[in-house]
Scaffold this motif. Structure first.
Motif, short mmCIF file in Angstrom:
data_model
loop_
_atom_site.label_atom_id
_atom_site.label_comp_id
_atom_site.label_asym_id
_atom_site.label_seq_id
_atom_site.Cartn_x
_atom_site.Cartn_y
_atom_site.Cartn_z
N GLU B 24 0.84 -1.20 0.00
CA GLU B 24 0.00 0.00 0.00
C GLU B 24 0.87 1.24 0.00
O GLU B 24 0.63 2.20 0.72
CB GLU B 24 -0.94 0.02 1.21
N SER B 25 1.93 1.19 -0.78
CA SER B 25 2.92 2.26 -0.70
C SER B 25 2.86 3.22 -1.88
O SER B 25 3.70 4.06 -2.05
CB SER B 25 4.32 1.67 -0.62
N GLY B 26 1.86 3.09 -2.71
CA GLY B 26 1.78 4.02 -3.84
C GLY B 26 0.52 3.72 -4.62
O GLY B 26 -0.22 2.77 -4.33
N TYR B 27 0.30 4.53 -5.61
CA TYR B 27 -0.91 4.42 -6.40
C TYR B 27 -0.84 3.19 -7.31
O TYR B 27 0.16 2.96 -7.98
CB TYR B 27 -1.08 5.68 -7.23
N SER B 55 9.62 -2.87 -1.98
CA SER B 55 9.45 -1.48 -2.43
C SER B 55 9.89 -0.48 -1.39
O SER B 55 10.26 0.64 -1.69
CB SER B 55 7.99 -1.21 -2.78
N GLN B 58 13.36 0.83 -1.78
CA GLN B 58 13.67 1.60 -2.96
C GLN B 58 12.96 2.94 -2.89
O GLN B 58 11.81 3.02 -2.46
CB GLN B 58 13.18 0.79 -4.17
N ASP B 60 10.90 6.10 -4.19
CA ASP B 60 9.91 6.27 -5.25
C ASP B 60 9.80 7.75 -5.64
O ASP B 60 8.75 8.26 -5.95
CB ASP B 60 8.54 5.70 -4.84
N ILE B 61 10.95 8.43 -5.57
CA ILE B 61 10.98 9.84 -5.96
C ILE B 61 11.79 10.01 -7.24
O ILE B 61 12.85 9.42 -7.40
CB ILE B 61 11.60 10.71 -4.85
N PHE B 86 2.79 9.82 -11.01
CA PHE B 86 1.67 9.52 -10.11
C PHE B 86 1.04 8.17 -10.47
O PHE B 86 0.77 7.34 -9.61
CB PHE B 86 0.64 10.64 -10.22
N GLY B 89 3.04 5.44 -9.17
CA GLY B 89 3.35 5.44 -7.74
C GLY B 89 4.59 6.22 -7.35
O GLY B 89 5.14 6.01 -6.27
N TYR B 90 5.04 7.11 -8.21
CA TYR B 90 6.21 7.94 -7.88
C TYR B 90 5.78 9.38 -7.62
O TYR B 90 4.71 9.80 -8.06
CB TYR B 90 7.22 7.93 -9.04
N THR B 91 6.63 10.12 -6.90
CA THR B 91 6.40 11.56 -6.79
C THR B 91 7.62 12.29 -7.37
O THR B 91 8.67 11.69 -7.57
CB THR B 91 6.18 12.02 -5.34
N VAL B 92 7.45 13.58 -7.62
CA VAL B 92 8.45 14.34 -8.38
C VAL B 92 9.01 15.49 -7.56
O VAL B 92 8.26 16.28 -6.99
CB VAL B 92 7.82 14.91 -9.67
#
Lengths: 328, 328
Positions: B24-27, B55, B58, B60-61, B86, B89-92
């Motif tokens: 449940e760590s990202g979209y 995950s 690692q 996720d940015i 997005f 499941g990453y952010t920027v």
């Protein structure tokens, strides 16, 4: 024993800045660097392991949640936040919420759970209170969310009053106000400013609503002006709507500013590029972003906030969509 | 024993996606979610602790380094990168380099040391090779940096050729090309396209240089047109310069498109808002950003890249700064 706080005090910088210097973990300006080095020498300070790890425990990322970076208001705002963050050794995560509660919640949860030191939030979601669960420093930008949350806004009512007074002083007597979506608190304040300024002045007023979007506004205003040809002045609650109005007038053969005058709100760059160039109430967008970032960093670094809500005055920029003011 | 890879294979998604689902760590999109759930049931899969932590180890940015988010080209690009991030499941993290080597290096070092899984880089710094030390996945966007680095660009030469051919087909015989700063590889390609198209066509050509900035371009072009009144067509290597040309023409009383035609390059929104609206070579800005983000995420997630450099065709959008094409 000399501590990192002593160094910070003598160097007149924050503890976090000294910590960044010691850990080489972020940007420290040349001036601060020199002050820190002088202070370290003067105090004969030897950093302890605890001091050295101070900054590494703490995140140096700021989350910035905005509706949409493509809206011309937000690039400059984001830029100001990032410039300020950079100056203090922070970096910025950019999140576009699209005014979508689910997306906004997702980002708030994700940022909170994982890695940020604080959040700057631009939201219209008054009714929602999901940001209440956020246990991090938070600053509301552009749109207030709660009296408990430090907020940075433009004085919207004052700006709208400036615009309306000016339209009336330039001879307009039949005023159309283009509001933003009802949920925008900032738009509500602008409409209030319009109403205050036009009341008791023997002025006919109309208010219609439009999204802050060139094309949508053009369509809505085109239809309205077609049926209300006596409108001779428009106050638009955004530059996007004002430019939509300009295009609508152009299509209807209404001359601006001879037959109809227009004043916008925001001060985005494109207002200066259109022909005739747009008279507008310019927000100090850069200062808004900068102030919000500073307020947030102060909280992150444990400083007390003396002024929790800051309201920045906008400025009327007179260009070509208005006539010369009549001095009565 | 069933592994997370088996689930990913059956669900036809990446291992990282299954991992995000489990943690449940990202979209995770609705469709992928359903495929994963079906696969888990079919395989009777029980996640191991190792799989569960895959995950979380690692980052996720994604780091996005651009020159300046205030340049109207970049908001849409940044938006596309963030939308795609997005989705996966990453952010920027957004970094403005200001084309400043020191600032760019600072960001590269900071992002690399601390927290990002990969970097998307838009740089003009050809001579520099500080990004060679980056041990992370990297994608060059808009401006190529090295044949080893996967790159996403617009087919600039083809676009410039489209624009120049069109100006000539619309009757222009004395063409001024406004290039960008010499260091921009993309501008060089556009000038080459201009030269290829205008060669051997009995066309007079001039080339001058301007920053991609409304005001600077207006000033340079104003001075040039004043001394060269026979110019009847402008190909500008950016929409910002093209709009500067439009304002310069307006000030000089040159009618557009009757006396002089203008074609820009980029396809930014403001080109559609100016009067007359700008004929331009539109880059597919959104697709550029999306493609770069996808290439980067593929690398981060350990997939092989089959096509390391992607060149996206631009499109000529005919609006009001050009006359009707003459079919000879």
């Amino acid at each position: 024993m000399t501590t990192i706080s002593d160094v910070a005090r003598l160097a007149e910088v924050s503890v976090a800045t000294v910590s960044r210097y010691l850990n080489e973990s972020g940007y420290v300006g040349a001036k601060s660097r020199q002050s820190i080095e002088t202070a370290i020498k003067e105090l004969n300070y030897v950093p302890s392991e605890v001091a050295r790890s101070l900054s590494t425990k703490q995140s140096d990322i700021i989350g910035l949640i905005i509706p949409d970076i493509k809206n011309p208001f937000f690039p400059e705002l984001a830029r100001a936040v990032e410039d300020t963050a950079f100056e203090y050794g922070y970096t910025v995560i950019l999140c576009n919420s699209d005014e979508n509660p689910t997306k906004e919640k997702h980002y708030l949860q994700k940022l909170t759970k994982k890695y940020v030191a604080g959040i700057i939030l631009t939201t219209i979601l008054e009714q929602e209170s999901h940001w209440k669960d956020v246990k991090l420093p938070i600053v509301a930008l552009d749109r207030p969310i709660d009296s408990d949350v430090p907020t940075v806004t433009t004085n919207n009512q004052k700006g709208a009053k400036l615009a309306t007074d000016f339209l009336i002083a330039c001879g307009a007597t039949n005023l159309l106000c283009i509001s933003g979506p009802e949920a925008f608190v900032s738009s509500q304040s602008r409409v209030e400013g319009f109403q205050t300024a036009s009341r008791k002045k023997n002025i006919t007023t109309h208010i219609i609503e439009s999204a802050y979007d060139f094309d949508i506004a053009e369509k809505i205003i085109y239809d309205y002006l077609k049926n209300n040809p006596s409108v001779d002045g428009i106050f638009a609650c955004s530059d996007a709507s004002a430019i939509g109005a300009l295009k609508a007038a152009h299509r209807l053969g209404i001359r601006v500013p001879e037959d109809m005058q227009i004043v916008g709100f925001d001060g985005i760059q494109v207002g200066n590029v259109v022909t005739p160039s747009l008279t507008t109430v310019a927000q100090n967008i850069y200062q808004l972003g900068q102030t919000a970032a500073k307020l947030l960093i102060k909280q992150i670094e444990g400083q007390k906030l003396t002024n929790e809500s800051i309201c920045i005055d906008p400025e009327l920029i007179i260009r070509e969509t208005t006539r010369k003011e009549r001095f009565e």
